[in-house]
Design an enzyme around this catalytic site. Structure first.
Site, PDB file in Angstrom:
ATOM      1  N   ASP A 174       9.329   3.085  30.238  1.00 41.41           N
ATOM      2  CA  ASP A 174       8.101   3.482  29.338  1.00 41.41           C
ATOM      3  C   ASP A 174       7.154   4.279  30.066  1.00 41.41           C
ATOM      4  O   ASP A 174       6.144   4.584  29.553  1.00 41.41           O
ATOM      5  CB  ASP A 174       7.573   2.080  28.948  1.00 41.41           C
ATOM      6  N   GLY A 232      14.135 -13.275  34.417  1.00 42.68           N
ATOM      7  CA  GLY A 232      14.022 -14.708  35.047  1.00 42.68           C
ATOM      8  C   GLY A 232      14.493 -14.564  36.377  1.00 42.68           C
ATOM      9  O   GLY A 232      15.303 -13.777  36.672  1.00 42.68           O
ATOM     10  N   GLY A 240       8.373   1.387  24.165  1.00 38.88           N
ATOM     11  CA  GLY A 240       7.077   1.566  24.471  1.00 38.88           C
ATOM     12  C   GLY A 240       6.294   0.189  23.903  1.00 38.88           C
ATOM     13  O   GLY A 240       5.598   0.215  23.066  1.00 38.88           O
ATOM     14  N   GLY A 300      10.301  -3.060  37.043  1.00 37.40           N
ATOM     15  CA  GLY A 300       8.778  -2.343  36.519  1.00 37.40           C
ATOM     16  C   GLY A 300       7.667  -3.258  37.194  1.00 37.40           C
ATOM     17  O   GLY A 300       7.911  -3.876  38.251  1.00 37.40           O
ATOM     18  N   ASN A 301       6.701  -3.355  36.313  1.00 33.40           N
ATOM     19  CA  ASN A 301       5.628  -4.018  36.918  1.00 33.40           C
ATOM     20  C   ASN A 301       5.783  -5.589  37.272  1.00 33.40           C
ATOM     21  O   ASN A 301       5.205  -5.886  38.133  1.00 33.40           O
ATOM     22  CB  ASN A 301       4.614  -4.088  35.688  1.00 33.40           C
TER      23      ASN A 301
END
Length: 532
Positions: A304, A249, A348, A273-274
């Site tokens: 992952d 957040g 994952g 990450g993404n």
């Protein structure tokens, strides 16, 4: 403007779109290419599908004799790196202050470069490239084939090589660099932080700070930035976690950029990450909109291993290695019990790389279940029927399942976490319960042990392989920022380090191709059948 928690949320697409959808990240839109070939959770696709759809989306006519050159031209535009000279045309570079001929950090006396009678030949030329794909597939039916046209024509695709440049666009004495770590924990965070700081000091930067607890630290008045230096970070790589803390957040993009302006930050290194990279790209765009001379550089952090175009991301090797402990424990429990079944759930959400590689490495797994390969629990071809066969023939069995596998079998709650990620159902508990129920119904005694090592693995110190990867990623992130690039990330591509525009690596999670040789190797190792 929406909060950044929406910006850094999942970039997961609905099933079977007719065209790429345009998603809005805090007012900055990006096209996210979505899947035609979905597994049950509807979030993954093969690389071959992506390349083919990308070619079609660009309007290529494969009957056109010049389609290859047009594809390469489009690819070069997509992978062109944003640079501060795109906005500041008159920006002039200075000789690099990074030179390993000198063994001490640059001082103000040498702010315009090191005195040397000879040039140091350790720089990367701006025209150096790394080949993105190295296999020339002769047919679309080849295992793991990634083809652009129906004939699988070979087309060279090049990305920018990472490393120090001979000229830089920031004077070290004018730089205030900040580092922020977002999302969940991952082995190697401290290693990356350490080498960003060390490399910045070698360039001559003296004003380095850490933003505490992710993007939240930019705007929470109770959180103060942490001064960083080589002395502070010298030994942080010896423990897991993040020196700076992590959180999910965030405030809005405008609030973050306002904070950067107030603090005088002109280099920002974002580890995540993404979703975190989506936020970094939105911050980059907002800085450009305000004509701020700032470099925003990402370092992909996902245990992952689900970032596009990269060989692997840091933390992955450590996760696979640490998972061996859990798998071995499950094997011993199952092998030592009468009709024992060990179940191990690994990380994952949308990609099964950890489960697949951990199964391959252990040699103790009988069934490996991943999000990309659908399966049934019940029925003549189901997982439970195969477990019955294993108990009858081997006396025990070990199952490895990725957390995002089998979500279509679990009742959805639509709950989300602080980053906007869908809260997954516990597939490990489901398999445990259904296994007990099934064997009870057929009158066969069973002893099931369930192990979830998720948080133990995330908190580990990076192993040697990840330590090296983190070291080089941290160094190259700093090199990229001083070279004047912004809105980029750095990663390992075909064993070489490269820079990528952030949008090209975050459009969707990288996934295991069920027709890849690595998945076939895993199936060969486990001996499992199809569960459909």
């Amino acid at each position: 403007m929406e909060a950044l928690s929406h910006t850094v949320g999942p970039t997961v697409a609905p099933l079977r779109p007719k065209r790429p959808l345009r998603w809005n990240w805090n007012g900055f839109s990006s096209v996210l290419v979505q899947s035609k070939k979905n597994h049950p959770s509807g979030i993954c696709r093969s690389a071959a599908d992506e390349i083919s759809q990308s070619a079609r989306a660009s309007g290529l006519d494969f009957n056109d004799p010049d389609w290859k050159s047009k594809f390469q031209s489009d690819f070069e535009k997509r992978f062109s790196l944003p640079h501060i000279t795109d906005i500041f045309r008159d920006a002039t570079p200075i000789p690099s202050t990074f030179c390993l001929r000198m063994r001490t950090p640059v001082t103000e006396d040498f702010a315009d470069g090191y005195p040397s009678d000879e040039k140091w030949h350790g720089y990367i030329n701006n025209n150096d490239r790394v080949l993105l794909k190295v296999i020339n597939f002769s047919s679309r039916t080849s295992a793991g084939a990634e083809c652009i046209d129906p004939d699988c024509t070979w087309v060279e695709q090049w990305v920018h090589r990472a490393g120090p440049r001979e000229e830089i666009y920031f004077k070290p004495e004018e730089v205030k660099a900040a580092i922020v770590t977002c999302g969940g924990l991952c082995p190697g965070l401290n290693d990356v932080i350490r080498h960003i700081v060390i490399t910045l000091e070698i360039y001559g930067v003296k004003n380095i700070v850490g933003i505490p607890f992710g993007y939240r630290g930019f705007c929470d008045n109770e959180l103060t930035e942490m001064p960083l230096s080589r002395k502070v970070v010298q030994n942080i790589h010896l423990s897991g976690g993040s020196l700076l803390g992590v959180s999910r957040g965030a405030p809005t993009v405008s609030e973050i950029v306002d904070s950067m302006e107030e603090r005088g930050i002109n280099m920002l290194f974002v580890l995540g990450g993404n979703g975190t990279h989506a936020g970094a790209n939105a911050i980059h765009n907002e800085c450009r909109k305000r004509r701020m001379r700032v470099a925003i550089v990402g370092v992909p952090k996902t245990i992952d291993n689900d970032i596009l175009l990269m060989d692997k991301t840091f933390g992955f090797d450590t996760a696979v290695e640490e998972a061996q402990r859990a798998i071995n424990s499950a094997y011993i429990e199952a092998h030592s019990a009468y009709h024992g079944v060990g179940i191990v759930k690994l990380m994952g959400r949308s990609s099964g790389y950890i489960a697949m590689h951990a199964s391959l490495a252990s040699g103790q797994i009988d069934i490996c279940l991943i999000p990309e390969s659908p399966f049934n629990l019940h029925g003549p071809n189901g997982v439970l029927r195969h477990l019955k066969y294993l108990i009858e023939t081997k006396g025990s069995a070990v199952v490895c399942v990725a957390e995002g596998a089998g979500q279509s079998l679990i009742k959805k709650t639509n709950a989300t976490d602080a980053s906007g990620n869908i809260v997954l159902g516990d597939v490990g508990v489901l398999i445990q319960q259904e296994t007990k129920k099934y064997f009870k119904e057929i009158g066969v005694p069973i002893d099931v042990k369930y192990i979830d090592p998720t948080y133990m693995i995330r908190a580990c110190r990076a192993n040697a392989s990840d330590g090296i990867l983190c070291t080089v990623l941290g160094q190259n992130a700093v090199h990229g920022a001083f070279a004047g690039f912004s809105g980029i990330t750095v990663g390992l591509c075909n064993t070489h380090y490269a820079y990528f525009p952030i949008p090209e690596v975050i459009s969707y999670p990288r996934a295991v191709d069920p027709n890849s040789r690595m998945w076939h190797r895993c199936l060969t190792s486990t001996g499992q059948p199809d569960f459909i």
